[in-house]
Design an enzyme around this catalytic site. Structure first.
Site, PDB file in Angstrom:
ATOM      1  N   ASN A 114       7.806  19.525  62.206  1.00 33.08           N
ATOM      2  CA  ASN A 114       7.457  19.527  63.626  1.00 33.08           C
ATOM      3  C   ASN A 114       7.838  20.843  64.304  1.00 33.08           C
ATOM      4  O   ASN A 114       7.164  21.276  65.246  1.00 33.08           O
ATOM      5  CB  ASN A 114       8.105  18.327  64.328  1.00 33.08           C
ATOM      6  CG  ASN A 114       7.330  17.044  64.029  1.00 33.08           C
ATOM      7  OD1 ASN A 114       6.438  17.036  63.181  1.00 33.08           O
ATOM      8  ND2 ASN A 114       7.663  15.973  64.724  1.00 33.08           N
ATOM      9  N   GLU A 115       8.885  21.492  63.824  1.00 33.48           N
ATOM     10  CA  GLU A 115       9.227  22.808  64.379  1.00 33.48           C
ATOM     11  C   GLU A 115       8.098  23.798  64.082  1.00 33.48           C
ATOM     12  O   GLU A 115       7.696  24.574  64.963  1.00 33.48           O
ATOM     13  CB  GLU A 115      10.541  23.326  63.779  1.00 33.48           C
ATOM     14  CG  GLU A 115      11.790  22.610  64.283  1.00 33.48           C
ATOM     15  CD  GLU A 115      12.007  21.238  63.665  1.00 33.48           C
ATOM     16  OE1 GLU A 115      11.345  20.931  62.642  1.00 33.48           O
ATOM     17  OE2 GLU A 115      12.812  20.450  64.199  1.00 33.48           O
ATOM     18  N   SER A 126       5.254  23.297  47.459  1.00 30.17           N
ATOM     19  CA  SER A 126       6.628  23.672  47.841  1.00 30.17           C
ATOM     20  C   SER A 126       7.465  24.066  46.635  1.00 30.17           C
ATOM     21  O   SER A 126       7.295  23.539  45.533  1.00 30.17           O
ATOM     22  CB  SER A 126       7.316  22.503  48.534  1.00 30.17           C
ATOM     23  OG  SER A 126       6.529  22.045  49.596  1.00 30.17           O
ATOM     24  N   GLU A 185      -7.158  17.490  57.536  1.00 28.92           N
ATOM     25  CA  GLU A 185      -6.947  16.058  57.626  1.00 28.92           C
ATOM     26  C   GLU A 185      -6.948  15.563  59.045  1.00 28.92           C
ATOM     27  O   GLU A 185      -6.014  14.910  59.450  1.00 28.92           O
ATOM     28  CB  GLU A 185      -5.576  15.790  57.051  1.00 28.92           C
ATOM     29  CG  GLU A 185      -5.638  15.063  55.772  1.00 28.92           C
ATOM     30  CD  GLU A 185      -4.438  14.190  55.630  1.00 28.92           C
ATOM     31  OE1 GLU A 185      -4.386  13.175  56.327  1.00 28.92           O
ATOM     32  OE2 GLU A 185      -3.581  14.535  54.849  1.00 28.92           O
ATOM     33  N   GLN A 240       0.623  17.344  44.240  1.00 31.18           N
ATOM     34  CA  GLN A 240       0.496  18.606  44.970  1.00 31.18           C
ATOM     35  C   GLN A 240       1.684  19.513  44.691  1.00 31.18           C
ATOM     36  O   GLN A 240       2.813  19.205  45.084  1.00 31.18           O
ATOM     37  CB  GLN A 240       0.439  18.305  46.477  1.00 31.18           C
ATOM     38  CG  GLN A 240       0.369  19.554  47.346  1.00 31.18           C
ATOM     39  CD  GLN A 240       0.573  19.222  48.822  1.00 31.18           C
ATOM     40  OE1 GLN A 240       1.155  18.198  49.163  1.00 31.18           O
ATOM     41  NE2 GLN A 240       0.091  20.099  49.693  1.00 31.18           N
TER      42      GLN A 240
END
Ligand SMILES: Cc1cc2nc3c(=O)[nH]c(=O)nc-3n(C[C@H](O)[C@H](O)[C@H](O)COP(=O)(O)OP(=O)(O)OC[C@H]3O[C@@H](n4cnc5c(N)ncnc54)[C@H](O)[C@@H]3O)c2cc1C
Lengths: 382, 401
Positions: B387-388, B129, B245, B126
């Site tokens: 998570n932020e 980024s 997902e 993938q």
């Protein structure tokens, strides 16, 4: 009350920090770690030259008469620089046995060799079953003439691969978990019957598994009372814990600095990520955790030579809990705030995180010491 | 409300459980159960076994090799696989690019790629980024300029998981630098890793492993046939991919398996001369984690059951953020607990699957992966939307703040 360093101590701090800043850059450290023996003989020589290897010993034996505060200063600087040399195991830990337990003859024979850098020592204590209980000793020391014959297997002996001598705990009497009947012995690494296998630890330090098979030592190998060495072990380990706390504080301070710097330079969504309030709060929480750990390290430093063993132990356990908790929080948060780069070997922050994690696992993790405190008298009773 | 599985679901669960136990090669099972790293060969071996059975891509449409199971069966299937524990089929193929291709790709792409993804004939990675574009993915700069019947790609991707094995990479690239919003100038392209101009460089993670890479593109010529869907619509496909997902993201089965193992190992080590599993502090910590996990499982089941009712497939839903946050925290908590179990034996660094037990003296071989996994799994709260970022999504999309 006074929490400040005196002039001499400030000088010591400056000179150690200057040495590590000049000579222990992150890249240098990486090279040292990758090569044998896993630490820098050159730095070791520098420490000797600066007097660090003589620091805690009495001037009667060529030492510098340093106390716990001096040890704290050095260990904190080493924590900031993530040094790899066997200072902790040789000077603090094994040196502690010599200072508190050894005879004048033993001191006269060994301390000068430590001070000049020629002798490294390691503490062979942990066993397969012992976990963090210092009194859980299955290794035996059987009386044989005026000496002893030692048998046993010791594990995770920090810097045990490069030690010239081991300080070994072995049982002269009693059941495996009896607090009496524990002796402390100095054993040559090349004595017949000693074998070892060295390896890297998770944080890039070194350790060894050491086997003692019918190792014969003379009466002069005994440190202190061969039938009641446990109070000595506890006392020395308490000092060692204070020193480890200081190292962890140095490492945490650096993680915090690295993270705050990164928040200022890393941009996402067109702004430095330090503009996001949730990250500001996280960095502030790290700061709080760091300062709480620093305070408890000062407590540990000032209490680690207290004659009241119960008060000393509970202060040291409390400090180890705080430092363990703070270290975990500061380390995990530092990685999280760095994002992907925090996960890489190329960035320093992860190396600090690994070190503080391993410090927690050494001489009792936070859970171990918390249970100890919880099982004892109140910490805050005046 | 009803907490029970139907008899049919129970029969299905038993069927897949038995199959996994019998079909998973013992050596792979051992690595998985002991928390060791599984390599490329293991993943390929296992995915081919699954594919043989018709189960490599159960969630795909039937015409492309899927099973037609509803969301509840999909969930049971995933959970059983995780609990076995068996490796997951290669995520980048079966969960990421596969669904994008069958949803937005053309017939030629479907025919060329889908069967090979299912049978893992191609290893996919993938390429989203970039060094400057992590959380702010839409700022990505890798460019693709149209030149006749090719795009010419220049730029750099990073954190590319297992790119060292990859035959293909799916990438987000900027095709229109002038677009009004940065999300509008992005396209989704498939790039053959053998194309000249691609350079893969390893990144070592803090646990000492090599699972991520930098991937450099220097005038890499990509045929226009490899554009998926429409030019400059890549952001929509990426959002589809990331939100897809929902039956898997929380990895409840993984955490269950790890907690079961931790419980068993804690009976083997002693503290205060008693098994650690009898220590009140440890039991409470373990129980607290189990409670969190039970809550997550219930939340996950609510999402799955709602999907089953709606017939909803792959609509991005902010509820996935709950699953991602709690799922990552609980998986990380299991690594903490294992650190508690190993105690001082966290320290030795054991290469690969070195077996210390034959050597002097001592650290139990199962202690080896404890610290590396604790370190490595910090990634779970960073990747796939940190998570932020997940909390930002909840605050914005659910709470309207
Ligand atoms: C092990 C690993 C494997 C990966 N595999 C892949 C892969 O195969 N392919 C791929 O494309 N990518 C992959 N990634 C990349 C991953 O998706 C990114 O790391 C992630 O998106 C975070 O980006 P970043 O690392 O640039 O961190 P940054 O975005 O720079 O974030 C740094 C910190 O800032 C916080 N932050 C950023 N923006 C905000 C905001 N608006 N509000 C509050 N906090 C914010 C983040 O939460 C984080 O804590 C992988 C990453 C890791 C660690």
């Amino acid at each position: 009350m006074d929490f400040d360093l005196n002039d001499e101590q400030r000088l010591l701090k400056e000179s150690v920090e200057r040495l590590t800043t000049d000579r222990y850059a992150f890249e240098t450290r990486g090279k040292v770690m990758a090569a044998e023996p896993g630490w820098s003989a050159q730095m070791w020589g520098q420490y000797a030259e600066l007097g660090l290897l003589a620091l805690p010993f009495s001037s009667d034996h060529g030492g510098m008469d340093g106390g716990p505060v001096e040890t704290m200063i050095v260990m904190e600087a080493f924590g900031k620089a993530l040094t790899l040399e066997p200072f902790f195991t040789t000077v603090v830990l094994s040196g502690g046995f010599l200072r508190h337990g050894a005879s004048d003859d033993q001191k006269a024979a060994l301390i000068p060799q430590i001070a000049d850098g020629s002798l490294k020592l390691a503490f062979a204590q942990t066993e397969k079953q012992s976990r963090y209980d210092l009194f859980d000793v299955a290794a035996t020391a059987r009386r044989d003439g005026d000496g002893f014959v030692i048998d046993g297997a010791k594990s995770v002996v920090l810097h045990g691969d490069s030690a010239g001598k081991f300080i070994v705990t072995a049982r002269t009497g009693g059941e495996r978990r009896y607090k009496g009947g524990i002796g402390v012995f100095i054993v040559d690494a090349d004595a017949s019957g000693v074998s070892r296998r060295g390896y890297r630890t998770q944080d890039g330090h070194r350790a060894a598994e050491v086997l003692f098979e019918s190792v014969r030592v003379g009466a002069d190998a005994v440190v202190g009372d061969p039938d009641d060495g446990f109070p000595l072990v506890e006392r020395v380990v308490d000092e060692a814990i204070a020193a480890l706390c200081a190292e962890a504080v140095g490492a945490m301070e650096r993680m915090h600095e690295l993270t705050v710097d990164y928040l200022k330079v890393r941009k996402q969504f067109g702004v430095p990520i330090g503009k996001f309030q949730v990250l500001q709060h996280a960095a502030a929480d790290m700061f709080v955790a760091l300062e709480q750990a620093r305070s408890m390290t000062m407590l540990a430093t000032m209490m680690c030579q207290d004659e009241d063993a119960a008060a000393r132990r509970s202060a040291l356990s409390a400090a180890k809990v705080q430092v363990g908790k703070s270290g975990k929080f500061v380390g995990e948060t530092a990685i999280q705030l760095h994002g992907g780069v925090g996960m890489t070997m190329e960035f320093p922050v992860g190396h600090y995180f690994k070190r503080t994690t391993m410090i927690d696992a050494t001489f009792g993790n936070a859970e171990h010491h918390l249970a100890r405190i919880a099982g004892g008298a109140s910490l805050i009773a005046a | 409300m009803d907490l029970t599985f139907t008899p049919e679901e129970i029969a299905f669960r038993d069927e897949v459980r038995t199959f996994f136990r019998e079909a998973l090669p013992a050596d792979i099972h051992k690595k998985m159960a002991e928390g060791h790293h599984v390599g490329k060969e293991d993943i390929v071996t296992w995915q081919r076994i699954l594919n043989e059975k018709g189960w490599a891509v159960p969630h795909w449409p039937v015409e492309h090799g899927g099973t037609g199971w509803g969301p509840m069966k999909q969930y049971i299937f995933q959970e059983e696989m995780q609990r076995t524990p068996a490796p997951s089929p290669l995520q980048f193929g079966v969960f990421m690019v596969g669904p994008v291709i069958y949803t937005f790709g053309n017939d030629a792409q479907k025919a060329q790629f889908l069967p090979r993804i299912a049978n893992i004939d191609d290893w996919w990675c993938q390429g989203f980024s970039e060094p400057g574009s992590g959380s702010d993915l839409a700022s990505l700069r890798t460019s693709a300029k149209r030149n006749g019947d090719h795009f010419v790609v220049n730029g750099q991707k990073t954190w590319t998981t297992l790119a060292q094995y990859a035959d293909w990479i799916f990438c987000l690239v900027r095709t229109n630098p002038e677009a009004e919003k940065k999300q509008q100038g992005i396209s989704f392209v498939l790039i053959d890793m053998k194309t000249p101009g691609i350079d893969v460089r390893p990144i070592q993670t803090i646990d000492g492993g090599h699972e991520v890479n930098e991937v450099f593109f220097d005038d890499v010529r990509v045929p226009v046939e490899n554009l998926v869907g429409e030019e400059n619509r890549g952001w929509d496909y990426a959002k589809f991919l990331l939100g897809n997902e929902r039956t898997n993201i929380a990895r409840v089965g993984v955490s269950k398996q790890r907690l079961e193992r931790i419980r068993a190992l804690a009976a083997q080590v002693s503290e205060n001369d008693r098994p650690l599993i009898e220590a009140p502090w440890f039991r409470e910590k373990l129980a607290a984690t189990e409670i969190e996990l039970k809550a997550l499982e219930m939340t996950q089941l609510r999402v799955v059951a709602a999907d089953a009712k709606r017939g909803n497939k792959g609509q991005p839903d902010p509820a996935s953020s709950i699953l991602k946050i709690k799922g990552s925290q609980i998986q990380q908590a299991t690594t903490d607990l294992l650190m508690d179990v190993v105690g001082p034996f966290a320290l030795p660094f054991q290469e690969g699957e070195d077996d210390f037990s034959n050597e002097m003296p001592i650290a139990p071989v199962w202690a080896g992966p404890a610290a590396p996994t604790y370190f490595n799994w910090r990634k779970i709260s960073i990747y796939g939307g940190s998570n932020e970022i997940q909390k930002n999504i909840i605050a914005k999309a659910i709470l309207g703040l």
